[in-house]
Design a protein around this motif. Structure first.
Motif, PDB file in Angstrom:
ATOM      1  N   SER A 392       0.816  -1.210   0.000  1.00  0.00           N
ATOM      2  CA  SER A 392       0.000   0.000   0.000  1.00  0.00           C
ATOM      3  C   SER A 392       0.854   1.266   0.000  1.00  0.00           C
ATOM      4  CB  SER A 392      -0.931   0.015   1.213  1.00  0.00           C
ATOM      5  OG  SER A 392      -0.179   0.018   2.419  1.00  0.00           O
ATOM      6  N   ASP A 393       2.147   1.118   0.286  1.00  0.00           N
ATOM      7  CA  ASP A 393       3.048   2.276   0.380  1.00  0.00           C
ATOM      8  C   ASP A 393       4.038   2.363  -0.772  1.00  0.00           C
ATOM      9  OD1 ASP A 393       1.918   3.040   2.841  1.00  0.00           O
ATOM     10  OD2 ASP A 393       3.168   1.588   3.897  1.00  0.00           O
ATOM     11  N   ALA A 394       4.133   1.313  -1.596  1.00  0.00           N
ATOM     12  CA  ALA A 394       5.111   1.325  -2.689  1.00  0.00           C
ATOM     13  C   ALA A 394       4.682   0.352  -3.775  1.00  0.00           C
ATOM     14  CB  ALA A 394       6.504   0.975  -2.182  1.00  0.00           C
ATOM     15  N   ASP A 395       4.948   0.720  -5.024  1.00  0.00           N
ATOM     16  CA  ASP A 395       4.763  -0.182  -6.165  1.00  0.00           C
ATOM     17  C   ASP A 395       6.091  -0.780  -6.604  1.00  0.00           C
ATOM     18  OD1 ASP A 395       2.046   0.456  -6.228  1.00  0.00           O
ATOM     19  OD2 ASP A 395       2.369   2.133  -7.587  1.00  0.00           O
ATOM     20  N   GLY A 396       7.193  -0.218  -6.116  1.00  0.00           N
ATOM     21  CA  GLY A 396       8.523  -0.691  -6.484  1.00  0.00           C
ATOM     22  C   GLY A 396       9.568   0.300  -6.009  1.00  0.00           C
ATOM     23  N   TYR A 397      10.793   0.153  -6.551  1.00  0.00           N
ATOM     24  CA  TYR A 397      11.917   0.969  -6.085  1.00  0.00           C
ATOM     25  C   TYR A 397      12.769   1.391  -7.280  1.00  0.00           C
ATOM     26  CZ  TYR A 397      10.453  -1.476  -1.878  1.00  0.00           C
ATOM     27  OH  TYR A 397       9.696  -1.995  -0.861  1.00  0.00           O
ATOM     28  N   VAL A 398      13.465   2.497  -7.087  1.00  0.00           N
ATOM     29  CA  VAL A 398      14.459   2.948  -8.057  1.00  0.00           C
ATOM     30  C   VAL A 398      15.793   3.080  -7.337  1.00  0.00           C
ATOM     31  CG1 VAL A 398      15.224   4.868  -9.487  1.00  0.00           C
ATOM     32  CG2 VAL A 398      12.854   4.102  -9.602  1.00  0.00           C
ATOM     33  N   VAL A 399      16.815   2.424  -7.874  1.00  0.00           N
ATOM     34  CA  VAL A 399      18.158   2.449  -7.290  1.00  0.00           C
ATOM     35  C   VAL A 399      19.060   3.242  -8.230  1.00  0.00           C
ATOM     36  CG1 VAL A 399      20.094   1.076  -6.462  1.00  0.00           C
ATOM     37  CG2 VAL A 399      17.756   0.202  -6.226  1.00  0.00           C
ATOM     38  N   ASN A 400      19.639   4.288  -7.692  1.00  0.00           N
ATOM     39  CA  ASN A 400      20.486   5.177  -8.476  1.00  0.00           C
ATOM     40  C   ASN A 400      21.927   5.081  -7.966  1.00  0.00           C
ATOM     41  OD1 ASN A 400      21.624   8.226  -8.805  1.00  0.00           O
ATOM     42  ND2 ASN A 400      20.326   7.633 -10.505  1.00  0.00           N
ATOM     43  N   VAL A 401      22.892   4.942  -8.874  1.00  0.00           N
ATOM     44  CA  VAL A 401      24.306   4.801  -8.526  1.00  0.00           C
ATOM     45  C   VAL A 401      25.067   5.996  -9.097  1.00  0.00           C
ATOM     46  CG1 VAL A 401      26.347   3.330  -8.631  1.00  0.00           C
ATOM     47  CG2 VAL A 401      24.063   2.300  -8.644  1.00  0.00           C
ATOM     48  N   THR A 402      25.791   6.703  -8.225  1.00  0.00           N
ATOM     49  CA  THR A 402      26.614   7.829  -8.665  1.00  0.00           C
ATOM     50  C   THR A 402      28.041   7.652  -8.162  1.00  0.00           C
ATOM     51  OG1 THR A 402      26.103   9.177  -6.713  1.00  0.00           O
ATOM     52  CG2 THR A 402      24.632   9.392  -8.606  1.00  0.00           C
ATOM     53  N   SER A 403      28.973   8.240  -8.904  1.00  0.00           N
ATOM     54  CA  SER A 403      30.373   8.277  -8.503  1.00  0.00           C
ATOM     55  C   SER A 403      30.816   9.726  -8.590  1.00  0.00           C
ATOM     56  CB  SER A 403      31.223   7.401  -9.425  1.00  0.00           C
ATOM     57  OG  SER A 403      32.588   7.475  -9.064  1.00  0.00           O
ATOM     58  N   ASP A 404      31.205  10.292  -7.453  1.00  0.00           N
ATOM     59  CA  ASP A 404      31.394  11.739  -7.352  1.00  0.00           C
ATOM     60  C   ASP A 404      30.067  12.393  -7.724  1.00  0.00           C
ATOM     61  OD1 ASP A 404      34.032  11.455  -6.534  1.00  0.00           O
ATOM     62  OD2 ASP A 404      34.744  11.364  -8.604  1.00  0.00           O
ATOM     63  N   THR A 405      30.011  13.150  -8.792  1.00  0.00           N
ATOM     64  CA  THR A 405      28.750  13.769  -9.204  1.00  0.00           C
ATOM     65  C   THR A 405      28.209  13.159 -10.494  1.00  0.00           C
ATOM     66  OG1 THR A 405      29.979  15.475 -10.411  1.00  0.00           O
ATOM     67  CG2 THR A 405      29.355  15.954  -8.123  1.00  0.00           C
ATOM     68  N   ASP A 406      28.859  12.091 -10.975  1.00  0.00           N
ATOM     69  CA  ASP A 406      28.448  11.483 -12.238  1.00  0.00           C
ATOM     70  C   ASP A 406      27.448  10.356 -11.997  1.00  0.00           C
ATOM     71  OD1 ASP A 406      30.194  13.151 -13.592  1.00  0.00           O
ATOM     72  OD2 ASP A 406      31.851  11.725 -13.380  1.00  0.00           O
ATOM     73  N   PHE A 407      26.388  10.311 -12.836  1.00  0.00           N
ATOM     74  CA  PHE A 407      25.461   9.199 -12.787  1.00  0.00           C
ATOM     75  C   PHE A 407      26.103   7.992 -13.449  1.00  0.00           C
ATOM     76  CE2 PHE A 407      22.411  12.655 -12.213  1.00  0.00           C
ATOM     77  CZ  PHE A 407      21.625  12.136 -11.193  1.00  0.00           C
ATOM     78  N   VAL A 408      26.093   6.866 -12.757  1.00  0.00           N
ATOM     79  CA  VAL A 408      26.671   5.637 -13.286  1.00  0.00           C
ATOM     80  C   VAL A 408      25.583   4.762 -13.891  1.00  0.00           C
ATOM     81  CG1 VAL A 408      27.962   3.550 -12.715  1.00  0.00           C
ATOM     82  CG2 VAL A 408      28.574   5.739 -11.651  1.00  0.00           C
ATOM     83  N   GLN A 409      24.506   4.530 -13.129  1.00  0.00           N
ATOM     84  CA  GLN A 409      23.387   3.741 -13.639  1.00  0.00           C
ATOM     85  C   GLN A 409      22.167   3.953 -12.742  1.00  0.00           C
ATOM     86  OE1 GLN A 409      23.555  -0.705 -12.569  1.00  0.00           O
ATOM     87  NE2 GLN A 409      25.743  -0.166 -12.712  1.00  0.00           N
ATOM     88  N   THR A 410      20.996   3.726 -13.314  1.00  0.00           N
ATOM     89  CA  THR A 410      19.738   3.789 -12.581  1.00  0.00           C
ATOM     90  C   THR A 410      18.923   2.563 -12.957  1.00  0.00           C
ATOM     91  OG1 THR A 410      19.766   6.200 -12.609  1.00  0.00           O
ATOM     92  CG2 THR A 410      17.672   5.154 -12.119  1.00  0.00           C
ATOM     93  N   VAL A 411      18.399   1.877 -11.944  1.00  0.00           N
ATOM     94  CA  VAL A 411      17.670   0.632 -12.162  1.00  0.00           C
ATOM     95  C   VAL A 411      16.306   0.731 -11.484  1.00  0.00           C
ATOM     96  CG1 VAL A 411      17.700  -1.877 -11.906  1.00  0.00           C
ATOM     97  CG2 VAL A 411      19.850  -0.622 -12.161  1.00  0.00           C
TER      98      VAL A 411
END
Length: 593
Positions: A392-411
């Motif tokens: 009832s509180d979530a349909d799923g999740y988003v995991v974001n990976v950064t190194s310093d200020t750069d986006f590495v990947q988002t899942v």
């Protein structure tokens, strides 16, 4: 309907009878007649037989072969021609029209033809998936819960039609939802019951219209029951809202992406107003107004709404919204918010004493996933988990990976119970920020942890009995004191290292497996910033010697040896000795020599 040539025209029905006359001065005129055959009547009893989400099947009463050679069926939506089909043969009186769209109103027109087309018969049909009962008004179809301005339904020719295809009317009813025990009297009207209605037996249809002004106490929701009255628990029901002055027809959200990896998130709010041309309208969240338009007059178009239906002053107002996980913003206006976003559209009709208010809720997780933890890591992967939220509180999740200020990947991880993920394709000995958010319609707040991947270890075979193990570490350590090795649990010191670049050392250990036939586990341990990081490799040895080894003397100088191969080996080393002296060592992958 009309024959024309240049500026000359003539109405005609049925066969067209032409004459060519030559005026002969010395005698009788010469006359020649010509008949072009045209059906005199339109096909009758044009009826919907069946429909699906994308098809409509219609039939009509076939004409005699002397009156028709076939039929032409034309399908239009609004003023656009959708398709035209020619049906050959006067007895072929049924057709299925394909490729239609849900939620559209179609006008289906059938004409018979001979040499030319005859008069037309038309019906208006609603293409509404799963809802076979529908409302119709002024040639358009409407779904359950539609709104109708009292000024647009105040004549028998402007009635709201309640239709249930494929049935015959028995005792259907229109009933005010607030007073279900007092149905509309179709045959008379009064201040307390200002409506009248007409009906069609097949398909079951009840047409409701205002016979006098609509009092304020009578505006609101009405329900139509077909083909029986509303007391029948098995009857079919559809609702219509009949209102005075102006009303909010709908307040919806649009363009929310199902791809939750796109961030920040953008979407639109649509508030659709219907009715009187003079009003003010506002949209906002909490006490913050995102858009406000006052003293609007649809006759002059002085407010930036998009006109959808001019006859009923149906106008759509739009607000573009950006959500960054903490703040809702539209243009220069912003509002911090947590959890579900509660919007309102407020319509102020100048002639009605009460504002019309329509709320809209966009679901957003109120809390961040807790207990984000590293489950495992290697040189190129990190596995993390967190405490799952309730469905009832979530349909799923988003995991974001950064190194310093750069986006590495988002899942994007679908499902509220899926609370573990392995992140691949990372770099050795790199520090990453891992951010986890839950999502519903929008993303919620974030939990963040910082994780460093392990050193890299690799194996290089130098000879049949010697291997080099390489272990990459950063250069912010002293490899002579901060790097050590374990070989099958026994500590070894590393005396060799080289600099690969300004950021990386390659630490080297030479391994001589002894005794042969025993697997070797080599672990590289580096102390970086007071934390031990380790990575291991295994030199695998077969569990036993080759099976069934046999030797054969071939001649005075040759011996043949063969054996049974094993799936756990990469190859074999063969040596032979005489008098305690090794004469030869050979490495092969075959099962004989």
């Amino acid at each position: 309907m009309t024959v024309s040539s240049g500026s000359i025209s003539q109405s005609t029905t049925g066969d067209q009878m032409y004459q060519c006359v030559v005026n002969n001065p010395s005698g009788a005129d010469r006359t020649r007649t010509l008949t072009i055959k045209v059906p005199a009547t339109a096909p009758s009893s044009l009826t919907e037989v069946n429909k699906t989400a994308t098809t409509i099947t219609v039939s009509w009463t076939a004409l005699d072969s002397s009156d028709a050679d076939g039929y032409v069926v034309n399908v239009t939506s609004d003023t656009d021609t959708v398709q035209t089909v020619q049906v050959e043969g006067s007895s072929n009186n049924t057709i299925t029209l394909n490729g239609l769209n849900i939620g559209m109103t179609y006008i289906i027109t059938v004409r018979a033809y001979q040499q030319l087309l005859g008069p037309a018969r038309s019906i208006t049909l609603c293409q509404i998936e799963g809802i076979y009962m529908y409302l119709a008004h002024n040639g358009s179809c409407y779904t359950n819960g539609s709104y109708f301005w009292d000024s647009s339904v105040n004549a028998v020719t402007e009635a709201i039609s309640c239709v249930l295809p494929g049935t015959s009317l028995t005792t259907g009813q229109w009933v005010r939802a607030a007073d279900p025990d007092d149905p509309v009297d179709c045959n008379s009207n009064s201040d307390s019951d200002p409506f009248r209605c007409t009906n069609v037996t097949s398909p079951a249809t009840l047409n409701l219209y205002l016979a006098q002004g609509l009092p304020v106490v009578q505006e609101g929701w009405y329900k139509c029951c077909l083909p029986t009255d509303c007391s029948d628990p098995n009857t079919n029901i559809i609702f219509a809202n009949i209102f005075r002055y102006a009303e909010i027809e709908s307040f919806t959200v649009a363009d929310i992406s199902s791809d939750m990896t796109v961030y920040p998130q953008e979407y639109k709010l649509y508030c659709v107003k219907i009715g009187h041309h003079s009003y003010s309208i506002h949209m906002g969240i909490g006490n913050t107004s995102l858009a406000s338009y006052t003293w609007c007059d649809d006759q002059y178009g002085n407010c930036p709404g998009i006109v959808l239906v001019s006859s009923t002053n149906t106008v759509r107002y739009t607000v573009n919204v950006t959500w960054d996980g903490m703040t809702v913003s539209s243009g220069s206006i912003s509002q911090s918010t947590t959890g579900d976003q509660m919007y309102q559209c407020v319509l102020d009709s100048f002639f009605d004493g009460e504002d019309k208010i329509r709320p809209l809720t966009i679901t957003v997780p109120a809390t961040a996933p807790s207990s984000v933890t590293v489950v495992n890591k290697t040189a190129t992967t990190i596995t993390v988990s967190w405490t799952a939220l309730d469905s009832s509180d979530a349909d799923g999740y988003v995991v974001n990976v950064t190194s310093d200020t750069d986006f590495v990947q988002t899942v994007q991880v679908e499902g509220s119970s899926n609370n573990t993920i392995t992140l691949n394709g990372l770099s050795a000995l790199a520090t990453y920020s891992i951010i986890v958010r839950a999502y519903q319609q929008l993303l919620g707040p974030a939990s963040t942890i910082s994780v460093q991947t392990l050193p890299v270890s690799s194996i290089t075979q130098l000879s049949n009995t010697q291997y080099r193990i390489d272990c990459l570490t950063t250069t912010d350590i002293n490899p002579s004191t901060d790097v050590y090795w374990l070989v099958n649990g026994v500590m070894k010191s590393s005396s060799m290292y080289t600099s690969i670049d300004v950021l990386t050392y390659n630490n080297i250990l030479l391994v001589y497996p002894d005794p042969l036939g025993v697997s070797v586990n080599v672990t590289c341990i580096a102390m970086i910033g007071g934390v031990n990081y380790s990575q291991f490799v295994i030199l695998h040895a077969p569990s036993g010697p080759p099976n069934i080894v046999r030797g054969f003397i071939l001649n005075a100088t040759s011996i043949k040896v063969n054996w049974t191969t094993s799936s756990e080996t990469n190859g074999y080393v063969i040596e032979y000795t005489t008098g305690g002296v090794t004469r030869n060592v050979v490495s092969i992958s075959e099962d004989k020599i």
